[in-house]
Design an enzyme around this catalytic site. Sequence first.
Site, PDB file in Angstrom:
ATOM      1  N   HIS A  40       0.820  -1.218   0.000  1.00 52.72           N
ATOM      2  CA  HIS A  40       0.000   0.000   0.000  1.00 52.72           C
ATOM      3  C   HIS A  40       0.848   1.260   0.000  1.00 52.72           C
ATOM      4  CE1 HIS A  40      -3.870  -2.101   1.415  1.00 52.72           C
ATOM      5  NE2 HIS A  40      -3.777  -2.044   0.117  1.00 52.72           N
ATOM      6  N   GLU A  92     -15.012  -4.102 -27.159  1.00 48.33           N
ATOM      7  CA  GLU A  92     -14.104  -4.870 -26.299  1.00 48.33           C
ATOM      8  C   GLU A  92     -14.151  -6.356 -26.614  1.00 48.33           C
ATOM      9  OE1 GLU A  92     -15.058  -4.011 -22.206  1.00 48.33           O
ATOM     10  OE2 GLU A  92     -17.196  -4.218 -22.558  1.00 48.33           O
ATOM     11  N   ASP A 144     -10.394  -5.405 -21.958  1.00 47.71           N
ATOM     12  CA  ASP A 144     -11.020  -6.665 -22.377  1.00 47.71           C
ATOM     13  C   ASP A 144     -10.640  -7.036 -23.806  1.00 47.71           C
ATOM     14  OD1 ASP A 144     -12.474  -7.884 -20.265  1.00 47.71           O
ATOM     15  OD2 ASP A 144     -13.741  -6.109 -20.219  1.00 47.71           O
ATOM     16  N   CYS A 171     -11.424   3.988 -23.906  1.00 44.26           N
ATOM     17  CA  CYS A 171     -11.614   4.177 -22.466  1.00 44.26           C
ATOM     18  C   CYS A 171     -10.955   3.073 -21.642  1.00 44.26           C
ATOM     19  CB  CYS A 171     -13.098   4.273 -22.114  1.00 44.26           C
ATOM     20  SG  CYS A 171     -13.984   2.748 -22.406  1.00 44.26           S
TER      21      CYS A 171
HETATM   22  C1  PEP Z   1     -12.124  -2.313 -20.781  1.00 41.77           C
HETATM   23  O1  PEP Z   1     -12.415  -3.506 -20.865  1.00 41.77           O
HETATM   24  O2  PEP Z   1     -11.131  -1.805 -21.347  1.00 41.77           O
HETATM   25  C2  PEP Z   1     -12.952  -1.407 -19.978  1.00 41.77           C
HETATM   26  C3  PEP Z   1     -12.748  -0.112 -19.972  1.00 41.77           C
HETATM   27  O3  PEP Z   1     -13.904  -1.973 -19.210  1.00 41.77           O
HETATM   28  P1  PEP Z   1     -13.593  -2.676 -17.795  1.00 41.77           P
HETATM   29  O4  PEP Z   1     -12.144  -2.485 -17.507  1.00 41.77           O
HETATM   30  O5  PEP Z   1     -14.479  -2.058 -16.809  1.00 41.77           O
HETATM   31  O6  PEP Z   1     -13.935  -4.112 -18.080  1.00 41.77           O
HETATM   32 MG    MG Z   2     -14.334  -4.194 -20.190  1.00 42.86          MG
END
Ligand code: PEP
Ligand code: MG
Length: 834
Positions: A452, A690, A714, A759
Site C-alpha cells: 500500500h 471490447e 477486455d 476508455c
Molecule cells: C475495458 O475492458 O477496457 C474497460 C474499460 O472496461 P472494464 O475495464 O471495466 O472491463
Molecule cells: Mg471491459
Amino acid sequence: MSNLVLVSPIKGWVGPLDEVPDPVFAERLLGDGVAVDPTGNTIYAPCDGTIMTSAKHAVTLRAVCGAEILIHVGLETVALAGQGFVSHVGEGRSVRTGDPLLTFDLDFLALQVKSLISPIVVTNGDEFEILRREQNRETEVGEFLMELKPLKPEAAGEESVIVAEESREVVVALAHGIHARPAATLANAAKRFACDVSLMLEGRRVNAKSVVALMSLGVRKDARVTVVASGADARKAADALVDLIAAGLGEVAERAPVPEVVAVVREETTDPKRIRGVSAAPGIAIGPIAHLKLSEIAVAEKGAGIAHEAAELARALADVRTRIELAAARGDRQRRDILAAHIALLEDPELAEGARCAIATGKSAGFAWRHAVRDYARVLESLKDPRQRERVQDLLDLERQVLTELGGGEMQMQLPRGAILVARELLPSELIAAAECGIAGFCTAGGGPTAHVAILAAGMNIPAVVSAGERVLAIAEGADVVLDADKGELRLETDAGELRELRARIEVRRSEAGVAQRHAREDCFTADDTRIEIFANLGAGAREAAEAVALGAEGCGLLRTEFLFQDRDTPPTEDEQAQQYQAIAEALEGRPFIIRTFDIGGDKPVPYLALPPEENPALGLRGVRTGFWKPELLRAQIAAILRVKPKGQCRIMLPMVSAVAELAAVRGMLADIARERGFDADIPLGVMVETPASAVTTDHLADEADFFSVGTNDLTQYVLAMDRGNAQLAGQIDALHPAVLRLIAQAVRGAKGKMVAVCGGLGGDRLAAPLLIGLGVSELSGPAAGIPALKQTIRELRISDCRALAEKALAEKSAGDVRALLTRFAAETIKEAV
Ligand code: PEP
Ligand code: MG
C-alpha cells in the site's frame, strides 16, 4: 426448562475460584465458577455448544441454553502469544460434549507462567445461577463439574432454538487466492448474517467475519475450502457465501485506476556507488539522507482495571478511526481505498476479541492491542504469498497508531524538507506524515512494489525505491544521494556533470507538471489544432466526478455502474440509481456523461444475482448479456438514466457487445420504456468495442450505434486469449500488441465517421496517446489523476506525425517493438519525454 450440567473439561484438581492467585478471577470479575489445577494437557468441551472465541490459551463456549463458559488455561498465558498451545476448534464451530478444544504443552507452560490453575467461569452469570459445583477433589475428564439454572425465562426459550450447522465446499478460483481485498469482501458479506460463520482449509477453521483471520488461512488459488455456518440463518449464509467465493469475491482486474508502478526486478550489484532496488513509484530526487527514527513504543503490561483499559482501547480506536478518515478525505481515490481497508482492520472482530481477552486477564489496553495485532502479523508473515505478507505492514501501522493514541499523542515526525527518507520498512501513515514534512523521495530496505505504501507514493508523486537491501540502512545521515526511482536505484556518488543534468531533468519535469496543472482545465487541441477530448473514467460517486473536473476532465468517458451494484444484498432501485447519476451529472457541471450499463459477470460478479456456475465466466454471462438475462434490471437502469436532467448530457454505452442484434434489442427496450413512462427516447446509444467481434464489425454496428469506445482491457484479453487477472501473464498481456492495434484501426475505419474513443487502460497512457490519435481516435478517457499530463502531451503533437507513427506501429511485430517505437517518438517529439 432443564438445568445445564457441565462436565469437567480436563483432568486435575478442582478447587474454588477464591484460591486463584489473580484478582480478576478470584474476585469473579469475569464470572463465577471453579478452577482446575490441571494434570492433563487437553481441554474438552464441557457441554454441547458453539465456540464463541478461541484464542489458543482460552476458549469460550456458548451452550445451547445460552450459558457462556470461559475456560482459561493458566494465568497470564496470554503473554505466550499462543506458544505451547494447539487449538482444535475455530470460532463459530459447533461442538459436542467431550470434543477436544485445545491441547497444551504442560511442561513448557509450567516453566513459563505464573500458575497453571485454569479458571472455568460462567461469563453471563446474570442469566444463570450455579446450583451445585464440584470442589476440592480430583476430577477426570467428563465427570460432573457444575449445574447451572437459568434465571430468566427468556434464556429458557433459547433452549428450543436449534443451532443448525450447514457446511459447503467450494474451490477458490481467484488468481491470488483470498488475499486482503477478497478477504474484506467475504468478511463483509459474512457480517450480514446473524449466524456464526467460519471458513475451513485443511482442518484449520477461522472466523469468516474477520479479515485478518481469513487472510491468516493463506488460501491460494485452487484450494478447496469449506464454509461452515451455524445458527438460525445458517443455510442462507452458507449458500450465499459459497456463491460469492465461487464467483470470485468481486475481484476486478482494473477496479480502481492504479498508478503506473514500474516494477524493476532487483539485481544485486557490488558497485559501491549504487544500490539497486525495485522501483515502486517513478521519478528522480536529489537530497540528503534522513533515516526514519521511530523507536518501538513502550507499553506497560499490567492494566489499571478491566473496565478502564477496555474504555481506553475503545477511545483510542475511535480516535484513530477519525484520524484515518480525515487523512482519507485529503487524498485521492487510491488513498481512500487503502485507508478504508485500514478502518476495516481497526474494526476487525478477531483483533478486538484478542485484545478483549488480554484485557480481561489484567493487561493494559496497549499491551493487549499489540498482542492481538502481532499474533496475526506473525501468522501473515509465515504465509507464502508475498501479497499477504505485505499486509503485515498495514497491521503494524495500526498497532503504532493505536499505541500512539493511547499514549495521548499525535505521530510526530521531523524530517528536513527535500530529504530522501530511508527506512527498513515504511508504513502508510508514516509516509503520509513524512510527505507533510516535504520529503523528496524514499528508499526502503524491504517492502515490495505492490504494498500500500508504494501505491500511495505513486499517487502522491513521491519517487520511491523499495527492497533495496540492508546496505541502505548503513548510509550516513545527511549524505547527499540521488534516488533514481525510474531505474530503481540509489546513487551514492554522482559526478558534477551528471548531477547538473539530473537537476535540469527534475526542473523540466517540475515545470512541465506545473504548466500541465495550470492548463489542465483548458480544452485540449493538438499543436495543429485538432480537438481531442479528454475524459475521466469514473467508478464511484459525485465527489470523484468533481475531483476529475478539477483535474481537467472534459466529461466522463466511462461510468462503471457495476460498482453501484456491488457490496450490497440487493440491486439498487431505479430511484437510487437516478439520484446517483443525477448527482454525478451535476458534479460534471453539464459536461458529457457516458454511462455504461452494468458490466456484471465475468470478473465483476455480484453475490445476490447468483449467476449460474460457468466453466469460463469471462466468456459467459457478462455485460449486456447479463442485462438480457435479467431484463428487469437493465430496464430499471435505462429508466434511471432517462430521468437525468438536463436532457442531452447523458449517453448510454453497452458493454461486451458482440452482435448488431444486441444493440437493436436495447434500442427496442429503450423505446418501450420511453413510451410507457413518457420519457424522451432520444439519447445517444454507443457500443464498447471490447470483443474482437465488435471491433471487426463496426461497419454494421455503426448503422445502429451513435458512438464507439474501445475497452482495451477486455479487447486485449480476448484478442490475446490471456486472462487479464492472471498475474503470471501480466508481462505479456499488453494492449500495444500489434494484433490489438490492428483491430482498433479496423474499428475506426469501419465506424462510418462515428466518434471512436478509447476508455480502456490505453486511453490514459501518455505513451500511447500519439499512436491512438494517429489511428483516428478522437476522445481518450482514463484515470483523472493523469489528465493534466495527458493533455500536455497531446498539445505537443501534430496529426501528420501521429499518423505516420501509427502506420509504423501497425507494421511492428511485437508489443515490445511498438513500445520501443513509442518511446523513441516521445523522446524526439515531446518536451518532457514520457
Ligand atoms: C475495458 O475492458 O477496457 C474497460 C474499460 O472496461 P472494464 O475495464 O471495466 O472491463
Ligand atoms: Mg471491459
